[in-house]
Design a protein around this motif. Structure first.
Motif, PDB file in Angstrom:
ATOM      1  N   LEU A 243      -5.904  -2.095  10.564  1.00  0.00           N
ATOM      2  CA  LEU A 243      -4.510  -1.998  10.133  1.00  0.00           C
ATOM      3  C   LEU A 243      -3.756  -3.214  10.670  1.00  0.00           C
ATOM      4  O   LEU A 243      -2.819  -3.709  10.052  1.00  0.00           O
ATOM      5  CB  LEU A 243      -3.877  -0.728  10.707  1.00  0.00           C
ATOM      6  N   SER A 244      -4.188  -3.687  11.812  1.00  0.00           N
ATOM      7  CA  SER A 244      -3.467  -4.799  12.438  1.00  0.00           C
ATOM      8  C   SER A 244      -3.932  -6.151  11.906  1.00  0.00           C
ATOM      9  O   SER A 244      -3.411  -7.182  12.311  1.00  0.00           O
ATOM     10  CB  SER A 244      -3.631  -4.758  13.949  1.00  0.00           C
ATOM     11  N   THR A 298      -8.592  -2.638   0.794  1.00  0.00           N
ATOM     12  CA  THR A 298      -7.826  -2.696   2.044  1.00  0.00           C
ATOM     13  C   THR A 298      -8.382  -3.781   2.952  1.00  0.00           C
ATOM     14  O   THR A 298      -9.522  -4.230   2.783  1.00  0.00           O
ATOM     15  CB  THR A 298      -7.886  -1.362   2.811  1.00  0.00           C
TER      16      THR A 298
ATOM     17  N   THR C 586       1.246  -8.533 -11.475  1.00  0.00           N
ATOM     18  CA  THR C 586       1.470  -9.382 -10.311  1.00  0.00           C
ATOM     19  C   THR C 586       2.901  -9.326  -9.806  1.00  0.00           C
ATOM     20  O   THR C 586       3.181  -9.778  -8.705  1.00  0.00           O
ATOM     21  CB  THR C 586       1.105 -10.846 -10.634  1.00  0.00           C
ATOM     22  N   VAL C 588       6.057  -8.374  -7.931  1.00  0.00           N
ATOM     23  CA  VAL C 588       6.153  -7.669  -6.655  1.00  0.00           C
ATOM     24  C   VAL C 588       7.515  -6.973  -6.506  1.00  0.00           C
ATOM     25  O   VAL C 588       7.784  -6.289  -5.531  1.00  0.00           O
ATOM     26  CB  VAL C 588       5.864  -8.634  -5.480  1.00  0.00           C
ATOM     27  N   GLY C 589       8.355  -7.164  -7.510  1.00  0.00           N
ATOM     28  CA  GLY C 589       9.620  -6.425  -7.510  1.00  0.00           C
ATOM     29  C   GLY C 589      10.669  -6.919  -6.534  1.00  0.00           C
ATOM     30  O   GLY C 589      11.376  -6.123  -5.932  1.00  0.00           O
ATOM     31  N   CYS C 590      10.792  -8.241  -6.376  1.00  0.00           N
ATOM     32  CA  CYS C 590      11.842  -8.760  -5.481  1.00  0.00           C
ATOM     33  C   CYS C 590      13.171  -8.865  -6.224  1.00  0.00           C
ATOM     34  O   CYS C 590      14.217  -8.965  -5.618  1.00  0.00           O
ATOM     35  CB  CYS C 590      11.451 -10.114  -4.901  1.00  0.00           C
ATOM     36  N   SER C 638       6.325 -15.793  -7.544  1.00  0.00           N
ATOM     37  CA  SER C 638       4.898 -15.656  -7.800  1.00  0.00           C
ATOM     38  C   SER C 638       4.556 -16.032  -9.240  1.00  0.00           C
ATOM     39  O   SER C 638       3.425 -15.898  -9.664  1.00  0.00           O
ATOM     40  CB  SER C 638       4.445 -14.230  -7.514  1.00  0.00           C
TER      41      SER C 638
ATOM     42  N   SER D  38      -0.595  -5.619  18.312  1.00  0.00           N
ATOM     43  CA  SER D  38       0.079  -4.511  17.643  1.00  0.00           C
ATOM     44  C   SER D  38      -0.727  -3.233  17.817  1.00  0.00           C
ATOM     45  O   SER D  38      -1.942  -3.260  18.011  1.00  0.00           O
ATOM     46  CB  SER D  38       0.207  -4.823  16.160  1.00  0.00           C
ATOM     47  N   PHE D  40      -0.870   0.924  16.176  1.00  0.00           N
ATOM     48  CA  PHE D  40      -0.397   1.814  15.114  1.00  0.00           C
ATOM     49  C   PHE D  40      -0.566   3.242  15.596  1.00  0.00           C
ATOM     50  O   PHE D  40      -1.696   3.701  15.784  1.00  0.00           O
ATOM     51  CB  PHE D  40      -1.184   1.563  13.825  1.00  0.00           C
ATOM     52  N   VAL D  62       5.652  -8.030   9.697  1.00  0.00           N
ATOM     53  CA  VAL D  62       4.647  -8.527   8.754  1.00  0.00           C
ATOM     54  C   VAL D  62       3.815  -7.376   8.172  1.00  0.00           C
ATOM     55  O   VAL D  62       3.344  -7.433   7.040  1.00  0.00           O
ATOM     56  CB  VAL D  62       3.735  -9.574   9.437  1.00  0.00           C
ATOM     57  N   PHE D  63       3.682  -6.306   8.973  1.00  0.00           N
ATOM     58  CA  PHE D  63       2.838  -5.199   8.505  1.00  0.00           C
ATOM     59  C   PHE D  63       3.498  -4.398   7.383  1.00  0.00           C
ATOM     60  O   PHE D  63       2.825  -3.679   6.662  1.00  0.00           O
ATOM     61  CB  PHE D  63       2.467  -4.294   9.675  1.00  0.00           C
ATOM     62  N   LYS D  66       1.966  -4.717   3.995  1.00  0.00           N
ATOM     63  CA  LYS D  66       0.594  -4.279   3.714  1.00  0.00           C
ATOM     64  C   LYS D  66       0.581  -2.942   2.965  1.00  0.00           C
ATOM     65  O   LYS D  66       1.177  -1.977   3.427  1.00  0.00           O
ATOM     66  CB  LYS D  66      -0.177  -4.099   5.028  1.00  0.00           C
ATOM     67  N   GLU D  68      -1.663  -0.770   2.832  1.00  0.00           N
ATOM     68  CA  GLU D  68      -2.231   0.280   3.678  1.00  0.00           C
ATOM     69  C   GLU D  68      -1.160   0.879   4.580  1.00  0.00           C
ATOM     70  O   GLU D  68      -1.195   2.058   4.900  1.00  0.00           O
ATOM     71  CB  GLU D  68      -3.338  -0.285   4.588  1.00  0.00           C
ATOM     72  N   VAL D  69      -0.242   0.039   5.019  1.00  0.00           N
ATOM     73  CA  VAL D  69       0.806   0.497   5.928  1.00  0.00           C
ATOM     74  C   VAL D  69       1.904   1.213   5.145  1.00  0.00           C
ATOM     75  O   VAL D  69       2.425   2.236   5.576  1.00  0.00           O
ATOM     76  CB  VAL D  69       1.368  -0.702   6.737  1.00  0.00           C
ATOM     77  N   PHE D  72       1.999   4.999   4.602  1.00  0.00           N
ATOM     78  CA  PHE D  72       2.452   5.956   5.608  1.00  0.00           C
ATOM     79  C   PHE D  72       3.856   6.494   5.306  1.00  0.00           C
ATOM     80  O   PHE D  72       4.287   7.456   5.904  1.00  0.00           O
ATOM     81  CB  PHE D  72       2.438   5.313   7.002  1.00  0.00           C
ATOM     82  N   TYR D  94      14.408  -5.840  -1.855  1.00  0.00           N
ATOM     83  CA  TYR D  94      13.847  -4.617  -2.455  1.00  0.00           C
ATOM     84  C   TYR D  94      12.397  -4.327  -2.065  1.00  0.00           C
ATOM     85  O   TYR D  94      11.678  -3.638  -2.782  1.00  0.00           O
ATOM     86  CB  TYR D  94      13.943  -4.655  -3.991  1.00  0.00           C
ATOM     87  N   GLN D  95      11.950  -4.884  -0.953  1.00  0.00           N
ATOM     88  CA  GLN D  95      10.575  -4.623  -0.542  1.00  0.00           C
ATOM     89  C   GLN D  95      10.495  -3.420   0.385  1.00  0.00           C
ATOM     90  O   GLN D  95       9.407  -2.967   0.729  1.00  0.00           O
ATOM     91  CB  GLN D  95       9.984  -5.848   0.164  1.00  0.00           C
ATOM     92  N   TYR D 203       5.397 -11.893   0.697  1.00  0.00           N
ATOM     93  CA  TYR D 203       4.858 -10.584   0.349  1.00  0.00           C
ATOM     94  C   TYR D 203       4.355 -10.509  -1.090  1.00  0.00           C
ATOM     95  O   TYR D 203       4.030  -9.434  -1.575  1.00  0.00           O
ATOM     96  CB  TYR D 203       5.919  -9.500   0.579  1.00  0.00           C
ATOM     97  N   CYS D 204       4.318 -11.637  -1.789  1.00  0.00           N
ATOM     98  CA  CYS D 204       3.929 -11.585  -3.203  1.00  0.00           C
ATOM     99  C   CYS D 204       2.551 -10.946  -3.368  1.00  0.00           C
ATOM    100  O   CYS D 204       1.647 -11.191  -2.584  1.00  0.00           O
ATOM    101  CB  CYS D 204       3.912 -12.981  -3.807  1.00  0.00           C
ATOM    102  N   THR D 205       2.420 -10.153  -4.406  1.00  0.00           N
ATOM    103  CA  THR D 205       1.132  -9.568  -4.726  1.00  0.00           C
ATOM    104  C   THR D 205       0.143 -10.673  -5.069  1.00  0.00           C
ATOM    105  O   THR D 205      -1.018 -10.624  -4.714  1.00  0.00           O
ATOM    106  CB  THR D 205       1.253  -8.649  -5.964  1.00  0.00           C
TER     107      THR D 205
END
Lengths: 355, 163, 660, 299
Positions: A243-244, A298, C586, C588-590, C638, D38, D40, D62-63, D66, D68-69, D72, D94-95, D203-205
């Motif tokens: 996760l980190s 992931t 692609t 990301v919704g900014c 992007s 870090s 979790f 920064v997490f 992600k 995966e994060v 939660f 809007y992220q 954070y771009c996909t």
């Protein structure tokens, strides 16, 4: 070849290196660059920084350049002309392309030296990669044994040791009037005997006079790490632990043995080249399918892949772990993910399961 | 045959440059790429034509709907592909056919210019102008002045081209 | 594999005189993908077009590049020709070698080289072109007009008379807006209610108009041709269909003190159940629940209910939400006047006899609180001297607004004139900065006030007003003579500046149209599209756009109406297909794209899995609203949004073709 | 530090026990005594792992990018003042929904440079902290749900060390010299994109560098490709970068990326009066305009 042993004084090693430079060889050594040490071309022995444990990056790029030209092409009318790099040393004067200049690494550590023959296996498994082989053939490695590994080092666990000569042409150990030298390969001998002056700098000694290796003990058994990986592909350990991980790929880029690349074309409408660039399994896009599906979705999946490749698959195939235990991945990781800690944890977990 | 190929490519490659002006280019006039909006500057350039004004031949116009569409990164792309100068031109502030495209882009260009210059690109190589559909004469003078300026600039490489 | 045909036009000697057209065609033929390159004397002529069509058919072309005159000249001509052969029109590209080569260069060698380059650029571009279909949007042929002032009424009537259904929404209990509050109108001095009332009645009776008064817009969604609107019909407490407007209820209401009449700008009082003015349309009262004793005292008072013959009073009525589907909207939300209290030195609010221009209108009006007799609020005496102050708030960036309110010069002249007519022997003083009287008959009107009615115009500002012995002492400067003046007046009338209706910014946000920093709605183009808002399908009328007088408001209402009738004259709304589209994988919704879109064409779209869980939120381009400017493409980090017809790939191909 | 850690742990415990968050992201002890990493935490019983000190260099925001994060849902995040600005920007862009985050702000007295800490440096002073700490205006985070005050005194700044001094130097150079400087720096780049991955706002996909139709940035790891990447990275962060310095810290070849980021931040402030990450309701500087914007460079 039967190994040979020598003694050489500090003054003479300096002379030797400077002679190699003077003989128009490209000599690469750890060199200080704004407070950090990197492998770089030196023009004088004094440029070499031999006090540090390890340069920040390995010398992988001299075997697998960051960007390597595979061929070039030009188009005129409906004709497409291909330029084979065998005919040409490549745009950057030798580092790219099949042809390679003779290059001497001076002052590398046994871990870095070990990476060459480990990588050599995958580059000659079914397809013989001439680009790699040409460079490997022309790369001469003079390493210096480590005295004091740090917390991130685990070469012993990775089946090498601070004094291993695996992959080196010449291994130096500090002592005597300067260094003791073990010459392992013909290439090593070639360097020493390159001129009579060079040969005169080395004093041959019997094997017994060469200092014996210390009794390096492995803190954990890497085979158990492999054992765990064998059976626990779906373990939640990977998802939780990573996760980190931010997927930066520094671990793979600084790794002496990671060798993934990506092939691209670059150019204009009239001419261009096909190149291969370093790539990393830690990037999400690495396994992204055109459909949009990603089998390693992931960061846990991706880091598991890295572990599996290094400590299971590679060993199954080539009977070598794809790791020399240099610890760069851990030292450089911005999120403090420690590979030694992980491999050790996994071996303990294997212990716990089997008990 | 093989030798011919080698020679051919070596000739074509000039002094090992892919991204910017090679030997072949040395005796050529410097090339200027102009990104212009469809409504003001393109029409302004057309007006220069219908008025039979004369200006330097170096410019190659790429038409886009609006300054708002002219990504600063096009400028980078133009340099990568060997342009010696890049002009971006559109409607005067307040005249944008799409009301605000030029305003949005102006902000970006402001920052982008500073960044380019800071990273060592001679900012004299990028020009921005507002040229309306009635300003054929301004188009002519902007092109002529810019072309002259580019010709005077040293032909040194920047971070986008190989040494 | 691309099969591109290239046509190099001579344009007689216009091109061929300076450009070696043969060489251009020869060079073009060498470009990979070009199947044939020809030169021709006049490509735009019928035989020229036939050559083009023939090659499209014979060679099964996938793209066509013409090296000819400016695309602004003949792009459409050639596109139409291509369509006739079944080629998508967007596979036609034009290299402009006339306006931008042959006419502007003299050196034939260099001109030819440039022409070849321009042609190459277009060949590379056309290789990356994709077929584009124009966008067709279905139309709900019904219009919504927001605001029942003169411009809204005009728009509603014009649209309804064109045979289209209209919904007119008015916030107040009656339509009529500000105009119905006016006494007489400049420059012809027709009585405002005489010309306004018939229009109001016409609206009420028009079979195509559905009127919602005492109603507000609650929500707007959708886009041109397909808006969904929610209208909140506030509870009047009257069953409208049963009410006869007899007045028995408001005549008996005990709440007739201390409630100020909005219509008379606080100069009189009204009851809790009331119609704002006698000619109100509809003539149906409303109960002001904030003051009505029934609501305040737990239902004790029900005198109006008892007095009501048809028993149409229902205290329990609730607000009602009405949903309507419309295809176009007119925003005619009108204006307010600035708060006079901003100008402490003029003593508004402090001195009863310092009033606003609109209050003076009510004092002049026969239906006003004084039945048209000019009486001053403090003691009811008829004033003999009035000082009018112009530009109160207008053209004053420091305290008020920098713009000119446009109508004040004229209505002040009107006030002075009407005052002279009503009170013989009276004297008006007008403090002004400049006189702006630019429409037909306006200058003459102002002159008449000065010359025939004896109003004294003083160019300068008033610095102070104070009360002295029943008089208002007005101190100011006459900058023309350079003297300080002091006038003892009975009354002071302030020509306060015009500002957008309170809440117009919220309305703009609800409609998704842009507005300036004052809150006035901005036009799609200030000169060429003055009736359109920045959002397709939403039109503007009246003072909501900025200060204007009655004739201009009427014109703007008609303009909006004619735009809507034009829009509705086709079965579908058609727009060019060169619009933006989002790569939703692609994205990301900014939503930087949404921030820079001047047309509110970008909305948020939720991407859900099959169980309805939201996976991510991405941008979506509404093809009916997108104008194709491409600002969103530039804003996207992007590069997940692109503009059809001007794709990044196409621009890159053009640049690449010039690579050396 | 003890008091700080207690408060940190209690806050986290409460949030987890009350189900106000499903995950706490904070700092814990790392691979050596002077490294933090870090952690979790989902189990209230694990909060004792949380701690904070001058070696907490990472920007945990920064997490938040992600996937995966994100899964939660509601997250409690331990942030220093500089990193908190990243949270603000993520909300602005809007992220991140403000409702989904509990900001556990920690008052930070400066972070010790990691390369020095690796050599044993443990004291917080102007010569040991990052340049960003010397110009820091947000020792206390701007926005937080819980604040953990520092027990430590502020370090002394006497002006001996000029933060980001190289920027003025570069500004004063000729364009050729600047070109030389950056060419040398970018030559080192190995295009590992750690700068991007370490950035809370990248954070771009699909990053622009990964787009190949068209290819915006040459793929080669040589002068041209490297320069383009570094330039476009900086451009995309202009007016957005909040100055946490993670890109520069992550860079394995020590490219001084903050010299670019900080320069652009100063520039944007000078030209448009905008500071990023300060106000979650502000319009981002490149998402809006003013009719009277800087126009001098346009003919």
């Amino acid at each position: 070849m039967e190994e040979k042993y020598y003694e050489i004084s500090s003054d003479n090693i300096e002379k030797f290196v400077n002679n190699l430079v003077a003989q128009n060889n490209e000599v690469i050594a750890p060199k200080d660059k704004d407070g950090d040490t990197f492998y770089d071309k030196i023009t004088d022995f004094k440029d070499a920084d031999l006090n540090i444990l390890l340069p920040k990056l390995s010398f992988k790029e001299y075997l697998l350049p960051k960007t390597e030209t595979l061929f070039e092409y030009s188009i005129s009318g409906s004709n497409i002309n291909i330029l084979d790099p065998l005919e040409n040393a490549g745009a950057d004067g030798g580092n790219s392309g099949k042809k390679s200049v003779k290059r001497i690494i001076f002052g590398s550590r046994p871990c870095d030296a070990g990476a060459g023959p480990i990588m050599e296996k995958v580059f000659n498994w079914d397809y013989k990669d001439e680009f790699f082989n040409e460079k490997f053939k022309n790369l001469y490695i003079i390493s210096i044994a480590c005295v004091q590994p740090d917390n991130y080092c685990f070469c012993t666990e990775a089946q090498l040791s601070p004094e291993s000569s695996y992959g080196s042409d010449i291994l130096l150990k500090k002592g005597g009037s300067g260094y003791y030298a073990k010459v392992i390969t013909e290439k090593g001998l070639e360097l020493i005997n390159s001129t009579s002056e060079n040969a005169g700098l080395f004093k041959e000694i019997p094997k017994e006079a060469f200092p014996a290796d210390k009794d390096w003990k492995a803190a954990f058994d890497i085979k158990k790490t492999q054992g765990f990986l064998d059976k626990n592909f779906t373990s939640s350990y990977f998802q939780e632990k990573f996760l980190s991980c931010i997927g930066c790929g520094i671990c793979t880029y600084t790794c002496p043995t990671c060798h993934c690349f990506d092939i691209q074309d670059e150019g204009t409408n009239e001419k261009g080249k096909r190149i291969r660039n370093w790539d990393s399994c830690q990037f999400g896009i690495f396994t992204l399918h055109t459909s949009g599906h990603n089998p390693r979705v992931t960061q846990g999946d991706r880091y598991r892949q890295r572990l599996m490749h290094k400590f299971k698959v590679y060993n199954e195939k080539f009977n070598k772990y794809l790791c020399v235990g240099c610890g760069r991945c851990s030292r450089n990781c911005p999120e403090d993910i420690d590979l030694r800690e992980i491999t050790s944890e996994l071996s303990l977990m294997e212990d716990n399961i089997t008990q | 045959m093989e030798n011919n190929i080698v020679e051919d490519v070596q000739n074509a490659r000039g002094d090992k440059e892919y991204s910017a002006g090679g030997a072949k280019d040395k005796d050529k006039e410097p090339r200027i790429i102009a990104f212009v909006c469809n409504w003001c500057t393109y029409n302004g350039a057309d007006l220069a034509g219908t008025s039979r004004m004369k200006y330097a031949e170096n410019v190659r116009v790429i038409k886009l709907p609006c300054t708002g569409r002219i990504d600063p990164l096009f400028v980078v792309e133009a340099f990568k592909k060997g342009a010696k100068g890049v002009l971006v031109s559109g409607c005067h502030p307040g005249d944008c056919h799409y009301t605000s495209g030029n305003y949005h882009s102006r902000r970006k260009y402001t920052a982008f210019r500073d960044l380019l210059s800071y990273l060592g690109v001679d900012i004299n190589r990028v020009e921005f102008s507002w040229i309306s559909a009635s300003e054929g004469n301004k188009w002519v003078s902007v092109i002529n002045e810019f072309t002259n300026k580019i010709k005077l600039l040293p032909d040194n490489s920047d971070i986008f081209s190989k040494k | 594999m691309a099969r591109i045909g290239v046509f190099v036009c001579w344009c007689g000697s216009n091109i061929a005189g300076t450009v070696d057209v043969k060489r251009v065609a020869e060079e073009a033929a060498k470009i990979p993908g070009v199947v044939e390159a020809v030169d021709y004397k006049y490509m735009c002529s019928d035989p020229g077009q036939n050559t083009l069509r023939k090659m499209i058919k014979d060679k099964n072309l996938t793209g066509v590049v013409l090296a000819a005159c400016s695309p602004h000249m003949h792009e459409n001509t050639f596109r139409k020709a291509a369509v006739k052969e079944g080629l998508n029109p967007y596979f036609i590209e034009i290299a402009n070698i006339r306006e931008q080569v042959s006419w502007v260069h003299e050196d034939k060698e260099k001109a030819t080289e440039k022409a070849i380059d321009l042609l190459k650029m277009m060949v590379e571009k056309v290789k990356k072109n994709k077929a584009i279909e124009d966008v067709r949007v279905p139309l709900t042929k019904k219009a919504l007009v927001i605001g029942g002032g003169i411009s809204g009424i005009q728009a509603a009537l014009d649209i309804a008379n064109g045979g289209v259904e209209v919904i007119l929404v008015e916030k107040e209990p009656s339509i009529g807006g500000k105009m119905i509050q006016l006494d007489e109108t400049f420059p012809t001095l027709d009585c405002s209610s005489c010309i306004m009332t018939p229009k109001m009645v016409e609206v009420y009776q028009h079979p195509n108009i559905k009127l919602y008064t005492y109603s507000e817009l609650e929500e707007v969604s959708g886009y041109i041709g397909n808006f969904n609107v929610k209208i909140k019909k506030k509870a009047r407490s009257i069953v409208e269909k049963d009410c006869t407007g007899c007045g028995d209820c408001w005549n008996i209401c005990p709440m007739h003190k201390n409630v100020k009449s909005e219509f008379n700008v606080n100069l009189s009082e009204r009851t809790a159940i009331y119609v704002p003015f006698p000619q109100a349309v509809p003539l149906i009262p409303v109960i002001d629940r904030s003051v009505c004793l029934h609501y305040k005292k737990g239902g004790k008072c029900q005198k109006c209910y008892d007095a009501c013959g048809p028993k149409c009073i229902n205290f329990d009525l609730q607000d009602e939400i009405i949903e309507e589907k419309v295809g176009a909207i007119v925003a005619a939300t009108g204006y307010d006047l600035m708060e006079n209290s901003l100008y402490g030195e003029y003593g508004y609010g402090q001195f009863k006899d310092v009033i606003s221009g609109l209050q003076f209108e009510r004092l002049l009006s026969a239906s006003g609180p004084t039945e048209g007799v000019v009486k001053r609020p403090s003691d009811g005496k008829t004033p003999e001297t009035i000082v009018f102050i112009q530009c109160v708030g207008s053209r004053d960036p420091e305290k008020g607004v920098p713009y000119c309110s446009k109508v004040c010069c004229m209505y002040t002249a009107k006030h002075a004139k009407l005052f002279a007519h009503k009170v013989h022997g009276s004297q008006s003083y007008v403090f002004y900065i400049d006189i702006r009287a630019t429409s037909k008959g306006y200058e003459e009107f102002v002159r008449g006030t000065m010359e025939n009615e004896g109003a004294i115009y003083l160019r300068g500002r008033v610095s102070k007003i104070y009360e002295d012995n029943g008089k208002l002492i007005v101190k100011g400067a006459d900058t023309l003579s350079g003297n300080q003046v002091e006038i003892a007046a009975d009354m002071v009338v302030l020509a306060t500046g015009v500002i957008p209706k309170k809440g117009s910014d919220k309305m703009a946000q609800m409609l998704g149209i842009s507005y300036d920093k004052y809150g006035f709605y901005t036009e799609s183009h200030p000169k060429l599209r003055p009736a359109e808002s920045s959002t397709a399908g939403i039109y503007l009328a009246g003072m909501a756009q900025g200060p204007r007088d009655i004739p201009e408001s009427v014109v703007s209402g008609s303009a909006a109406a004619s735009k809507i009738l034009g829009l509705f004259s086709k079965s579908e709304y058609e727009v060019e297909g060169t619009i933006a589209s989002v790569n939703k994988t692609t994205c990301v919704g900014c939503f930087y794209c949404r921030r820079v879109c001047a047309y509110s064409a970008i909305s948020k779209e939720e991407i859900k899995d099959r169980n309805g869980n939201v996976l991510k939120v991405v941008a979506n381009v509404n093809s009916g609203l997108c104008a194709g400017c491409g600002a969103c493409v530039n804003a996207c980090f992007s590069k997940s949004i692109d503009l059809k017809g001007y794709l990044d790939e196409q621009i890159f191909a053009e640049i690449k073709s010039l690579a050396v | 530090m003890e008091k700080m850690n207690d408060k940190l742990q209690n806050t986290a415990k409460e949030l987890l026990e009350n189900k106000e968050v499903n995950l706490i992201i904070g700092f814990t002890k790392g691979s050596n005594p002077l490294r933090m990493r870090s952690v979790f935490i989902t189990d209230p019983n694990d909060v004792s792992k949380l701690s904070f000190n001058a070696h907490c260099v990472q920007d945990l925001a920064v997490f938040l990018k992600k996937p995966e994060v994100k899964k939660f849902g509601k997250i409690g995040l331990v942030v220093k003042g500089c990193d908190e600005k990243a949270v603000n920007t993520l909300i602005q862009e809007y992220q991140l929904s403000r409702d989904n985050i509990k900001i556990i702000g920690v008052e930070c007295r400066g972070a010790v440079k990691q390369n020095l800490a690796d050599k044993g440096e443990d004291s917080v002073k102007q010569s040991t902290v990052y340049d960003k700490c010397l110009v820091c205006e947000v020792h206390t985070p701007l926005l937080y749900d819980y604040l953990v005050e520092s027990d430590e005194p502020a370090f002394e700044i006497n002006g001996d060390i000029k933060p980001y001094a190289k920027i003025e130097e570069l500004d004063a150079m000729s364009v050729e010299d600047r070109n030389m400087f950056w060419q040398k720096e970018f030559e080192k780049c190995i295009k590992c994109y750690a700068c991007r991955q370490a950035c809370p706002l990248c954070y771009c996909t699909r990053c622009i560098v990964e787009k190949n139709t068209p290819q915006w940035i040459e793929t080669n790891i040589e002068e041209t490709g490297n320069a383009q990447w570094n330039m476009i990275r900086a451009y995309h962060l202009s007016g957005r970068c909040i100055g946490c310095g993670e890109c520069e810290r992550a860079c394995p070849v020590n490219i001084p990326l903050m010299l670019v980021n900080e320069k652009m931040a100063r520039d944007v402030f000078e030209k448009f009066g905008y500071k990023s990450g300060v106000d979650i309701n502000a319009k981002p500087v490149f998402g809006t305009f003013d009719a009277n914007d800087f126009n001098e460079f346009i003919k």
